[in-house]
Write a protein that holds these residues in place. Structure first.
Motif, PDB file in Angstrom:
ATOM      1  N   VAL A 190      76.593  56.370  61.793  1.00 18.21           N
ATOM      2  CA  VAL A 190      76.006  55.213  61.647  1.00 18.21           C
ATOM      3  C   VAL A 190      75.008  54.816  60.378  1.00 18.21           C
ATOM      4  N   GLU A 191      74.198  56.130  60.218  1.00 24.82           N
ATOM      5  CA  GLU A 191      73.120  56.076  58.900  1.00 24.82           C
ATOM      6  C   GLU A 191      73.880  55.650  57.624  1.00 24.82           C
ATOM      7  N   SER A 192      75.184  56.052  57.512  1.00 30.11           N
ATOM      8  CA  SER A 192      75.798  55.808  56.276  1.00 30.11           C
ATOM      9  C   SER A 192      76.610  54.419  56.159  1.00 30.11           C
ATOM     10  N   ALA A 193      76.441  53.750  57.145  1.00 30.99           N
ATOM     11  CA  ALA A 193      77.242  52.380  57.229  1.00 30.99           C
ATOM     12  C   ALA A 193      76.489  51.486  55.999  1.00 30.99           C
ATOM     13  N   PRO A 194      77.147  50.923  55.332  1.00 26.31           N
ATOM     14  CA  PRO A 194      76.719  49.839  54.210  1.00 26.31           C
ATOM     15  C   PRO A 194      75.643  49.089  54.737  1.00 26.31           C
ATOM     16  N   ILE A 195      75.883  48.381  55.899  1.00 27.02           N
ATOM     17  CA  ILE A 195      75.037  47.249  56.350  1.00 27.02           C
ATOM     18  C   ILE A 195      73.633  48.084  56.954  1.00 27.02           C
ATOM     19  N   ILE A 196      74.049  49.444  57.493  1.00 28.78           N
ATOM     20  CA  ILE A 196      72.516  50.152  57.762  1.00 28.78           C
ATOM     21  C   ILE A 196      71.734  50.596  56.592  1.00 28.78           C
ATOM     22  N   GLN A 197      72.264  50.913  55.570  1.00 27.81           N
ATOM     23  CA  GLN A 197      71.520  51.204  54.213  1.00 27.81           C
ATOM     24  C   GLN A 197      70.912  50.198  53.870  1.00 27.81           C
ATOM     25  N   TYR A 198      71.580  48.798  53.854  1.00 29.78           N
ATOM     26  CA  TYR A 198      71.217  47.526  53.517  1.00 29.78           C
ATOM     27  C   TYR A 198      69.895  47.129  54.028  1.00 29.78           C
ATOM     28  N   VAL A 199      69.836  47.322  55.412  1.00 24.60           N
ATOM     29  CA  VAL A 199      68.674  46.548  56.022  1.00 24.60           C
ATOM     30  C   VAL A 199      67.624  47.562  56.189  1.00 24.60           C
ATOM     31  N   TYR A 200      67.697  48.693  55.926  1.00 27.84           N
ATOM     32  CA  TYR A 200      66.589  49.737  55.608  1.00 27.84           C
ATOM     33  C   TYR A 200      65.993  50.058  54.344  1.00 27.84           C
ATOM     34  N   SER A 201      66.782  49.240  53.312  1.00 30.46           N
ATOM     35  CA  SER A 201      66.146  49.133  51.762  1.00 30.46           C
ATOM     36  C   SER A 201      65.252  48.305  51.346  1.00 30.46           C
ATOM     37  N   PRO A 202      64.744  48.573  50.444  1.00 33.30           N
ATOM     38  CA  PRO A 202      63.490  47.581  49.804  1.00 33.30           C
ATOM     39  C   PRO A 202      64.154  46.196  49.517  1.00 33.30           C
ATOM     40  N   VAL A 203      65.322  46.196  49.201  1.00 33.22           N
ATOM     41  CA  VAL A 203      65.966  44.782  48.831  1.00 33.22           C
ATOM     42  C   VAL A 203      66.316  43.884  49.950  1.00 33.22           C
ATOM     43  N   TYR A 204      66.091  44.436  51.270  1.00 33.17           N
ATOM     44  CA  TYR A 204      66.737  43.710  52.431  1.00 33.17           C
ATOM     45  C   TYR A 204      65.710  42.259  52.572  1.00 33.17           C
ATOM     46  N   VAL A 205      66.592  41.253  52.695  1.00 32.36           N
ATOM     47  CA  VAL A 205      65.937  39.950  52.919  1.00 32.36           C
ATOM     48  C   VAL A 205      66.535  39.372  54.380  1.00 32.36           C
ATOM     49  N   PRO A 206      65.670  38.774  55.258  1.00 29.91           N
ATOM     50  CA  PRO A 206      66.150  38.567  56.581  1.00 29.91           C
ATOM     51  C   PRO A 206      66.797  37.253  56.265  1.00 29.91           C
ATOM     52  N   TYR A 207      68.026  37.202  57.055  1.00 27.29           N
ATOM     53  CA  TYR A 207      68.942  36.027  56.709  1.00 27.29           C
ATOM     54  C   TYR A 207      68.899  35.009  57.917  1.00 27.29           C
ATOM     55  N   HIS A 208      68.702  33.744  57.477  1.00 30.57           N
ATOM     56  CA  HIS A 208      68.739  32.814  58.546  1.00 30.57           C
ATOM     57  C   HIS A 208      69.780  31.795  58.292  1.00 30.57           C
ATOM     58  N   PRO A 209      70.918  31.543  58.744  1.00 28.92           N
ATOM     59  CA  PRO A 209      71.778  30.634  58.491  1.00 28.92           C
ATOM     60  C   PRO A 209      71.599  29.319  58.350  1.00 28.92           C
ATOM     61  N   PRO A 210      71.907  28.499  57.208  1.00 29.71           N
ATOM     62  CA  PRO A 210      71.195  27.177  57.119  1.00 29.71           C
ATOM     63  C   PRO A 210      72.589  26.016  57.890  1.00 29.71           C
ATOM     64  N   TYR A 211      73.485  26.700  58.403  1.00 27.70           N
ATOM     65  CA  TYR A 211      74.511  25.896  59.338  1.00 27.70           C
ATOM     66  C   TYR A 211      74.121  25.355  60.587  1.00 27.70           C
ATOM     67  N   TYR A 212      74.775  24.133  60.890  1.00 29.71           N
ATOM     68  CA  TYR A 212      74.699  23.600  62.332  1.00 29.71           C
ATOM     69  C   TYR A 212      75.880  22.923  62.756  1.00 29.71           C
ATOM     70  N   TYR A 213      75.857  22.344  63.839  1.00 26.82           N
ATOM     71  CA  TYR A 213      76.854  21.828  64.540  1.00 26.82           C
ATOM     72  C   TYR A 213      77.664  20.709  63.546  1.00 26.82           C
ATOM     73  N   GLY A 214      78.792  20.921  63.082  1.00 26.62           N
ATOM     74  CA  GLY A 214      79.288  19.973  62.107  1.00 26.62           C
ATOM     75  C   GLY A 214      79.111  20.205  60.430  1.00 26.62           C
ATOM     76  N   PHE A 215      78.286  21.283  60.259  1.00 27.67           N
ATOM     77  CA  PHE A 215      78.118  21.399  58.977  1.00 27.67           C
ATOM     78  C   PHE A 215      78.165  22.874  59.136  1.00 27.67           C
ATOM     79  N   TYR A 216      79.075  23.201  57.874  1.00 29.95           N
ATOM     80  CA  TYR A 216      79.723  24.737  58.211  1.00 29.95           C
ATOM     81  C   TYR A 216      80.089  24.766  56.478  1.00 29.95           C
ATOM     82  N   PRO A 217      79.941  26.484  56.188  1.00 22.31           N
ATOM     83  CA  PRO A 217      80.116  26.804  54.834  1.00 22.31           C
ATOM     84  C   PRO A 217      81.530  26.368  54.327  1.00 22.31           C
ATOM     85  N   PRO A 218      81.878  26.419  52.981  1.00 21.56           N
ATOM     86  CA  PRO A 218      83.168  25.727  52.611  1.00 21.56           C
ATOM     87  C   PRO A 218      84.168  26.639  52.836  1.00 21.56           C
ATOM     88  N   TYR A 219      84.099  27.814  53.307  1.00 23.00           N
ATOM     89  CA  TYR A 219      85.104  29.028  53.294  1.00 23.00           C
ATOM     90  C   TYR A 219      85.626  28.884  54.879  1.00 23.00           C
TER      91      TYR A 219
END
Length: 319
Positions: A190-219
């Protein structure tokens, strides 16, 4: 002539005794709940391999990964799953949600990440009880303890031990070699997983999606759902590195940080539409859905737009 006739009768009787089951009927892992359309084993595997929360959210919703098959508003199109994040000290919660209507949001699952005073990280995903039933918890399997090789052993099955010089990390997997012969063992670190290393790193920024019903990312293109039997068949291989769930009633996995989970439950979101559809048995229709024939041309996809756009004049139908 009589011998030929007798042979045909015996053959017919033998064939009639062969049991015939559909893939769904013979699949003991099905819950009979909406969660059958989102395999949390595959979700947790994808989470560990992602570099950021935004990347995880994107991969989770792309058709090419084949992980998301969830349709909570019953429009025969896959729902967009957004990922919201919360943090308290060394504990993180990543909440998977679907905006079922303009006013209703349903939590799908929550990923719990915790780190203790010894820097040991625990990782679990808990399915929402409305979609997966009570106490549906999955986590990575721990590495099996290494054995001590006997230097005098000359058989064909030597004990596999960890060779620190040969160990390599690839996403969440560690490869180990035998002390006496080439061998490999895959375990989840677990400790070596990229996402785990990221969330416990100084560069981590909490993510809050800007999307809502009917408004989605282009991908994101709301592609058509497939039958549960076909969907589940493609994800069994994810289960090997994880354990839990409550398939067969044998789940022995418990939530490690109950305070973190209880804090999440205080703001858990549910949808009246989902509860109504469940009460009416509406989600069972997907079990009989016919998947597109192999080789059939997929529906044309609209060109991606440079920014997230709102679907004007269209709403997903509710049944």
């Amino acid at each position: 002539m009589n011998k030929s006739l007798l042979s045909l009768i015996v053959l017919a009787l033998c064939l009639s005794c062969v049991p015939v089951f559909s893939q769904t009927e013979n699949d003991t892992t099905l819950l009979g709940l909406p969660g059958d359309n989102l395999d949390l084993y595959a979700v947790l595997d994808l989470f560990q391999k992602s570099k950021t929360i935004e990347e995880f959210e994107k991969s989770l919703n792309e058709e090419k990964t084949g992980i998301n098959n969830l349709d909570l508003n019953l429009d025969n199109k896959v729902d967009f799953i957004k990922v919201d994040t919360k943090q308290k000290d060394e504990s993180f919660t990543f909440i998977l949600q679907v905006d079922v209507t303009e006013k209703e949001t349903q939590d799908v699952a929550v990923i719990l990440v915790d780190r203790d005073k010894d820097k040991k990280v625990t990782l679990q995903i808990v399915g929402d009880k409305d979609l997966y039933g009570k106490d549906y918890v999955i986590e990575p399997k721990p590495a099996a303890p290494a054995g001590t090789p006997n230097p005098a052993y000359t058989g064909t099955q030597p004990v596999t031990t960890t060779n620190a010089a040969a160990a390599v990390t690839d996403a969440t997997k560690t490869t180990t070699t035998s002390a006496t012969a080439p061998a490999t063992t895959t375990v989840v670190v677990v400790e070596s997983a990229p996402i785990i290393q990221y969330v416990y790193s100084p560069v981590y920024v909490p993510y809050h999606p800007p999307y809502y019903y009917g408004f989605y990312p282009p991908y994101f293109v709301a592609f058509t759902c497939v039958a549960v039997s076909a969907y589940r068949h493609h994800h069994y291989y994810h289960h090997a590195a994880y354990h839990g769930g409550h398939y067969g009633g044998g789940n022995t996995v418990v939530i490690h940080n109950t305070n973190n989970f209880n804090n999440y439950n205080n703001s858990r979101r549910t949808s009246n539409t989902v509860n109504h559809n469940m009460a009416n048995g509406s989600y069972n229709a997907n079990r009989a859905a016919v998947t597109p024939a192999k080789g059939a041309a997929p529906a044309a996809k609209p060109a991606a737009k440079p920014a997230a756009t709102k679907k004007s004049g269209t709403r997903r139908s509710r049944r």
